[in-house]
Design an enzyme around this catalytic site. Structure first.
Site, short mmCIF file in Angstrom:
data_model
loop_
_atom_site.label_atom_id
_atom_site.label_comp_id
_atom_site.label_asym_id
_atom_site.label_seq_id
_atom_site.Cartn_x
_atom_site.Cartn_y
_atom_site.Cartn_z
N GLY A 1 112.98 -42.85 -56.73
CA GLY A 1 113.36 -44.02 -55.95
C GLY A 1 112.39 -44.22 -54.81
N CYS A 2 112.40 -45.44 -54.28
CA CYS A 2 111.46 -45.78 -53.21
C CYS A 2 111.80 -45.04 -51.92
CB CYS A 2 111.47 -47.29 -52.99
SG CYS A 2 113.12 -48.01 -52.84
N TYR A 3 113.06 -45.11 -51.49
CA TYR A 3 113.44 -44.36 -50.28
C TYR A 3 113.19 -42.86 -50.46
CZ TYR A 3 116.02 -48.44 -48.34
OH TYR A 3 116.38 -49.66 -47.81
#
Lengths: 345, 345, 345, 345
Positions: free
Chosen positions: A148-150
């Site tokens: 995921g990006c976060y």
């Protein structure tokens, strides 16, 4: 030239993946699927690609895709990805999945945050595709779960501290801010220009689905369970994530020592850049690139360290990292097709 | 590898030029000047370039620059460029000038719009660097005057119409809108975020300095004098120019005919993309690329044609076009180092 | 206190109208309809109004609305407004309609641009609600057609020139730029933040539905038919319209003369502000207010006049003008409830 | 009507104060100073005020100002404010100071964060102007120190928790994000549109001057010393601060209980709005108003509370709060001149 397919190309991650793959010297994109836009030329859907591709969106099934590509990128919503990936693997293809479906190793954890899983037996096999931390497992994998990006930004910001046991793991507070492309290209009132522009808010406080993914990675690095407070916010920008991570130091330390530690930890990483003392990351400095910029500061008054990471959420937080994983799988230099410098201003 | 220097690298055009040149496979940047930042590493001034260059800004004189580079890009303010270029040429170097100093051929015209000129004898010699229209003159030049951002967009939007004599030249109205990087990196109140964001205005109405440059190019294409009304506006975006050009058709015509004409006119141009009927240019579709996107529509109710061009003002409107001219001068394929696709969203 | 209702309150025009009406000293809002949000408190739908109203959205029919309000504002889509307005009038209520349904006087014109009309007999009766130009007809009307946002800006920019016969009416070119709230609060991909932000484009070139409305008003002022070229563009801002209008002067004139003419023409208008020579309108200077700012410049090189108008599209271009019309209908001073100064920056 | 003066009107706080005071029914602005713009009409400096004021900027001295106004607002830079305020007080005038000069009670603390103080004896006398928490001391003061923007948001977010002893005071982490108007109207490269737009960064990490002010207020509420980690960030919006505050609960609690506590704590406050469970503050919902919106969530997995406050930094964080204090000093209802609803979108 490796023949690749992109399944689910109508979103922002999909188009970014196409942009990178069309510019990759070792790739031929042979198939693009986008069910709702089947029959539509990719360049009509995304005029940014006008004149650069004649690909047309298709609605074909995984089996047909597998017949036309050696490696498949799936950029489908979670829950949907898990339907197409097992047949792709069964057909002997390798898959890099940009959804959340294979990121959590424990089926029960997946189910409590996302819902039922159709192929839980694959969870243990999938390699978590964060090359800077888990490069070796990725190289030989047939299924890569692209992070995921976060979680990408948080893991890179905190890894040196966690790995070296420098922080009180119960003190972790993570305050993240993401550009709006992270919300996808779906037509929702909350993503309208007038709702986002000149606005700023937290969302999914104490309940965002990236929380267990962050905890799994930090737990792997720490060798013990980690629980964090994670708060995402929505930024009125197209691209970029900045994560500000707080933790209490176990021993007194100063900024210079930690910078030296980080510099050593990421010494050979082509995509991690450490800001020197007195300089701090800004999403504007990574836009359009696969870089993760880091900054570290000790607050001597409170004994906390503040570690900050900035990435382009669509590149290092999604499509670029997927290409980095692709390079690893194929034995290409990791920077192949990812050399673009940040577009500033 | 061609050794090049960039004089005046502290502005937005300068840093964009550096970004493109550092990624150009046939270029070695050997010298960067920025008087007020002399001694400062380029990557400290522009952290977007962190880890990609060790160049340090210098304050050296043209003679010293000429000794270290075969070709020099000057990205200095007008009036300043004309001081450094003559000695560079005298030292036998070729120069691509991004200022306005050598764009107008007639000394009197320059002086009436910009002020006194220090080397008017060079005006007739300089090649106007708009490759799509004047490729042949550029190839052999020792001094290339890189066009202004607005004039580039307007000339490409109107060239097919003017060249074919299809419009009433006295009817030309040009309404242009530019992103804020066009105003430069100088610390002015009018360029502050809070002054520009959520704002929009016209400026320099009936008096902008790009007017004679537009008229010179259109006049060259028409073979007669052209006078236009040109109104620039300031857009709250970083990059991009969109020019909406209006003219009365001499003979009735329809959109399809004009699209065919444009398609033919720009058939072999790698950087000009024509939007098909029903689609229109958007600066978002060219951002980060050297493309000029065009759209043409006939308004049958009024007999006017509306020709629209979109460019990234820092690339096709400045640094990218300079690299395109560089490729022409050096005999490289024109797209060398300029293949980046637009960064959307 | 006048009891009023707002039908169609879930869009940007609706919420702006509510904001203004809730702050109007002579108004009691007794009923708010929003079919898809029926049962939802207005302040839940629009948290900007939290703590300022207990109104709840309803799905009631025109008859029920008429029973509870003396005057009704309809902020419904065109084609829908014409269904609810006849019964409201029949019940003896006055209506201020913010849709396009009653703006064009000729049924055939409406049908060619919008489609079939359900109550064409009302078209001739409706008063076009642009107080600065048609104040007298409005005061006594039972149905006011509140003008479109673009037509408001264009009519006020050009009225003095047209009324005094100073320009060649066949030379009119109107280049308008609107903030994104003008596209409404519907969930459309084209209105997403990432599609609009850092973008700029023309749309509906030579075919926008506000064209006949502009031509009708200018024709009324000129006393003859007027045909214009009108090009709208989408600005990456929430609020604001700037219209740049071009026309050829019939006789030579200078900026000072025209400024004097405008000053005289709008001498007693509380909401029209004329920028002095050397200053130009900016949408940032009218945001949040009912002002229309004007600037006029003559281009002596081409004999054209460039007239520029800036308004807040949701206020002077919609809800504020509706309240201004309301004040006229009720005999209140025209500025009642509309005294807010622009919110800058 | 109270005669007031504004000293230092050329910045964003100054123009916002003027906007509010010109609309205040009990105020007459008799004098405006702005040394560098002396002689310039306020409406030329800020065309948003065109037609609404004939005031002209002056360069007069405090004595001259005191002769013309009963109460003076000082919107000068810190260190400068302390030069003009003593003579104003000596002339028997009351002063509301928007700088940081009289916010910290202890001279040593001021000097360690800001530098030498010219009138340290006044520090103890000045009333800290946060009405919701210190209303009584303000009413009778002759010198009000208007709070900083960040401290206002943080104090209101945390006051109920601190006052009731519900949190571990050593666990406080405050992550704040401010719109760019907070950086002032000075011409600095870092505040340019292209530097801020599409960017996001932390700044002054572990060293921002609002830290001791936050600690002083929380310490007053707690009755003991408080030390916090405070990290400000720069948002690409004009207006708004959102502060996300983290603390460990001393006893287990849930969101519902804390919401009830907050509701009770701020029961009679006209400018504090508590979002119900499931809803969260957004700077877009307070823009243009004096509201402070609050949201509270308990993270049961970590035992932390996340308290979020949103304000318009120029209103509740500066000029609006100053007017609120003015109303208190003059005995007017606290909401006089501050009734404007948020401007959304």
């Amino acid at each position: 030239m490796i023949k690749v397919a992109v399944m689910g190309a109508s979103g922002y991650t999909g188009v970014e993946l196409l942009r990178l793959l069309l510019g990759h010297p070792q790739v031929e994109v042979t198939c693009v699927t986008a069910r709702q836009n089947a029959g539509e030329p990719v360049a009509a859907l995304f005029p940014s690609l006008l004149g650069r591709t004649d690909l047309v969106c298709e609605a074909v099934e995984p089996e047909a895709v597998a017949a036309r590509a050696e490696l498949i990128f799936t950029a489908l919503p979670h829950q949907t990805a898990q339907e197409v990936i097992p047949p792709l693997l069964q057909a002997g293809r390798r898959v890099i999945d940009l959804s959340a479906d294979y990121r959590l190793r424990q089926p029960a954890l997946y189910e409590s945050w996302y819902g039922r899983h159709g192929s839980p037996q694959l969870l243990a096999e999938a390699a978590y595709g964060l090359p800077e931390l888990f490069r070796e497992r990725i190289s030989g994998a047939r299924l890569v779960a692209n992070p995921g990006c976060y979680p990408t930004s948080v893991a890179l910001a905190l890894a040196p501290l966690v790995k070296h046991g420098l922080i009180d793991l119960s003190s972790l507070v993570i305050d993240s801010k993401s550009g709006t492309s992270g919300a996808g290209r779906g037509a929702k009132v909350g993503s309208l220009f007038c709702e986002v522009n000149e606005g700023f808010k937290a969302y999914s406080v104490a309940s965002h689905r990236h929380t267990p993914e962050i905890e799994q990675t930090l737990g792997d690095l720490a060798g013990e369970e980690v629980t964090v407070t994670f708060t995402p916010h929505l930024l009125p920008v197209n691209r970029g994530i900045l994560s500000t991570c707080y933790a209490s130091l176990r021993q007194p330390g100063d900024t210079g020592q930690l910078l030296a530690l980080y510099r050593d930890f990421y010494r050979d990483e082509p995509f991690v850049r450490l800001h020197p003392a007195g300089s701090l990351p800004n999403i504007a400095y990574v836009r359009g690139s696969n870089f993760c910029d880091l900054g570290v500061t000790v607050d001597p008054r409170t004994g906390r360290v503040i570690a900050i990471a900035a990435i382009d959420n669509l590149i290092k937080g999604a499509a670029g990292q997927a290409v980095q994983n692709f390079n690893l799988l194929c034995g290409f230099p990791e920077t192949t097709g990812l050399a673009a410098m940040p577009v500033y201003p």
